[in-house]
Scaffold this active site. Structure first.
Site, mmCIF file in Angstrom:
data_model
loop_
_atom_site.group_PDB
_atom_site.id
_atom_site.type_symbol
_atom_site.label_atom_id
_atom_site.label_comp_id
_atom_site.label_asym_id
_atom_site.label_seq_id
_atom_site.Cartn_x
_atom_site.Cartn_y
_atom_site.Cartn_z
ATOM 1 N N SER A 136 0.834 -1.207 0.000
ATOM 2 C CA SER A 136 0.000 0.000 0.000
ATOM 3 C C SER A 136 0.865 1.251 0.000
ATOM 4 C CB SER A 136 -0.887 0.004 1.250
ATOM 5 O OG SER A 136 -1.715 -1.131 1.270
ATOM 6 N N TRP A 162 4.337 -9.969 -6.295
ATOM 7 C CA TRP A 162 2.924 -9.956 -6.682
ATOM 8 C C TRP A 162 2.696 -9.506 -8.112
ATOM 9 C CZ3 TRP A 162 1.089 -12.521 -2.927
ATOM 10 C CH2 TRP A 162 1.342 -12.195 -1.604
ATOM 11 N N THR A 164 1.467 -9.600 -11.633
ATOM 12 C CA THR A 164 0.638 -10.381 -12.553
ATOM 13 C C THR A 164 1.434 -10.565 -13.845
ATOM 14 O OG1 THR A 164 -1.377 -9.502 -11.561
ATOM 15 C CG2 THR A 164 -1.579 -10.374 -13.797
ATOM 16 N N GLN A 358 -24.266 -19.382 0.399
ATOM 17 C CA GLN A 358 -25.260 -19.704 1.436
ATOM 18 C C GLN A 358 -26.554 -20.220 0.801
ATOM 19 O OE1 GLN A 358 -24.507 -19.841 4.474
ATOM 20 N NE2 GLN A 358 -26.516 -20.205 5.375
ATOM 21 N N GLU A 385 -4.985 -3.358 -6.633
ATOM 22 C CA GLU A 385 -5.314 -2.003 -7.132
ATOM 23 C C GLU A 385 -5.746 -1.094 -5.980
ATOM 24 O OE1 GLU A 385 -4.080 -1.789 -10.793
ATOM 25 O OE2 GLU A 385 -5.731 -0.384 -10.522
ATOM 26 N N GLY A 386 -5.113 -1.266 -4.830
ATOM 27 C CA GLY A 386 -5.465 -0.497 -3.644
ATOM 28 C C GLY A 386 -6.487 -1.263 -2.825
#
Ligand SMILES: Cc1cc2nc3c(=O)[nH]c(=O)nc-3n(C[C@H](O)[C@H](O)[C@H](O)COP(=O)(O)OP(=O)(O)OC[C@H]3O[C@@H](n4cnc5c(N)ncnc54)[C@H](O)[C@@H]3O)c2cc1C
Length: 405
Positions: A136, A162, A164, A358, A385-386
């Site tokens: 972050s 991380w 991609t 559920q 993306e935050g």
């Protein structure tokens, strides 16, 4: 006569129907297999490339669609098919957007097409910003870029995480710090061309969801790239660094924030695709599953869950479309409307997929039905993306002007 309309026009409807067909016929039937395999679905990317769905032209057309909703509609449909495969198909756009936002016309023309390759020889690209100690807090990046004037080359050293498509990409875009004392204002983005020595893949992560999308560390060990690989060029960087050193408020940080506001709705649209898919499975199941002599949807408790799911999905889509429309029409994001849309859509995907599990009872917990995968996939939408907390921070600062931490 009012010109206001929320109806997608014929162009947007045609793209939506086309992508929906691809998502239903090609992506969805393959979703469970690639989720189990945890590998990049190259044959499906290739199929998308052959049809023109995986290409720079296609994304550029959607990006510049004057309605503003070209990209959100495309993302929603692909991710309705499956999020892992959807991200395998669209992950390249992260790196492409970085080049579009920061590169010169020449750099865009050189690198953007190479990121996609050709239908006969498809390629992917990676955007490498996050690091083990800088998630972050992007200002804490440690990867260094040092200029070797004699050779007009930049030397990159550091470890990215991380990423991609990290390590399997043809083109990597790497964010590095040129002057660590300046925090995020001392950073720049570099293209690492295919086959550059010193760039290697570190560990590939085994993930909770979006498992058809490759996520890995990228190690940069004395990576040398030519001077022209600095996005935006050296003159612009030097001027920006000089302004930052003088303490003058430059446009740099605001420009980066504006880019985030414009790109976050696209990520929100991906989350909506997952949520809609899970909602549809749950609605269908509730209509057909009989308990106590009647379909379970005839219980208000179940029907109200579905009503809430649908309402939240539609609300999230309206926020996403608004923010995308604002970006295309250059409206200022005074309340961080782009972040709002990603926050709400991400939280909605988690909520809706959990409710869907559920409603499916025991079946919802098994891999016989797709909702457990959708629930796993949705979890990333409050993280990348935050994170949701970071979106709230951005919104809170935008609406208050206060230095909220
Ligand atoms: C599957 C996947 C794909 C990714 N793809 C890419 C990619 O392609 N390129 C790339 O560069 N990165 C990528 N990322 C990285 C992603 O953007 C980061 O994981 C994300 O930004 C969060 O960083 P972090 O994981 O270090 O968490 P941290 O920043 O350590 O956060 C941990 C927790 O603390 C909270 N927190 C942190 N600071 C604050 C604060 N100030 N106020 C309140 N709460 C706070 C966070 O919200 C979170 O809940 C990817 C990550 C994943 C998992």
């Amino acid at each position: 006569m009012s010109t206001f309309s929320l109806d997608p026009g014929p162009d947007q409807t045609a793209v939506r129907d086309w992508l929906h067909g691809f998502a239903a016929d090609v992506i969805r039937p393959a979703a469970a297999e690639w989720d189990e395999r945890e590998e990049t679905p190259w044959p499906i990317i290739q199929e998308a490339a052959k049809l023109g769905i995986y290409s720079l032209d296609f994304y550029a057309q959607q990006f510049f669609d004057p309605s503003g909703v070209g990209i959100p509609i495309a993302m929603e449909e692909l991710f309705w098919g499956d999020a892992g495969i959807g991200l395998a198909i669209t992950g390249t756009t992260l790196a492409a957007v970085a080049v579009l936002a920061n590169g010169t016309d020449e750099q865009i023309g050189t690198w953007a097409p190479q990121m996609f390759g050709t239908p006969e020889d498809v390629k992917v690209a990676a955007f490498c910003s996050s690091e083990p100690d800088a998630g972050s807090d992007v200002s804490a990046l440690r990867t260094r870029a040092v200029y070797d004037q004699a050779k007009d080359e930049w030397v990159l050293n550091g470890t990215k995480t991380w990423a991609t498509n990290g390590g399997i990409a043809h083109v990597h875009v790497v964010v590095a710090t040129v002057d660590p004392e300046l925090g995020s204002r001392g950073q720049a983005s570099f293209v690492v061309p295919p086959g550059t020595e010193g760039l290697s893949q570190g560990q590939k992560f085994k993930k909770h969801g979006i498992r058809a999308s490759h996520t890995a560390e990228v190690v940069l060990d004395g990576v040398r790239v030519p001077g022209h690989c600095l996005l935006g060029g050296k003159e612009k960087l030097d001027a920006r660094l000089a302004r930052a050193r003088e303490g003058t408020k430059g446009g740099g940080k605001n420009a980066a924030m504006a880019t985030f506001e414009a790109s976050r709705p696209a990520v929100g649209a991906q989350a909506i695709g997952i949520a809609r898919a899970a909602y549809e499975v749950a609605l269908d199941y509730a209509r057909t599953r009989v308990q106590f002599g009647k379909p379970i949807i005839e219980n208000q408790g179940v029907a109200f869950q579905l009503a809430d799911m649908k309402t939240r999905i539609d609300a999230a889509r309206l926020l996403v479309w608004r923010a995308s429309w604002m970006a295309v029409n250059n409206r200022p994001f005074t309340s961080a409307e782009g972040s709002m849309s990603k926050l709400y859509a991400g939280e909605t995907a988690r909520f809706v997929t959990a409710q869907a599990m559920q409603i499916l009872g025991g079946n919802g917990f098994t891999r016989e039905y797709p909702v457990e995968r959708m629930h796993r996939d949705s979890a990333i939408y409050t993280v990348f993306e935050g994170t949701s907390e970071i979106q709230r921070l951005v919104i809170a600062r935008a609406i208050s002007g206060a230095p909220i931490r």
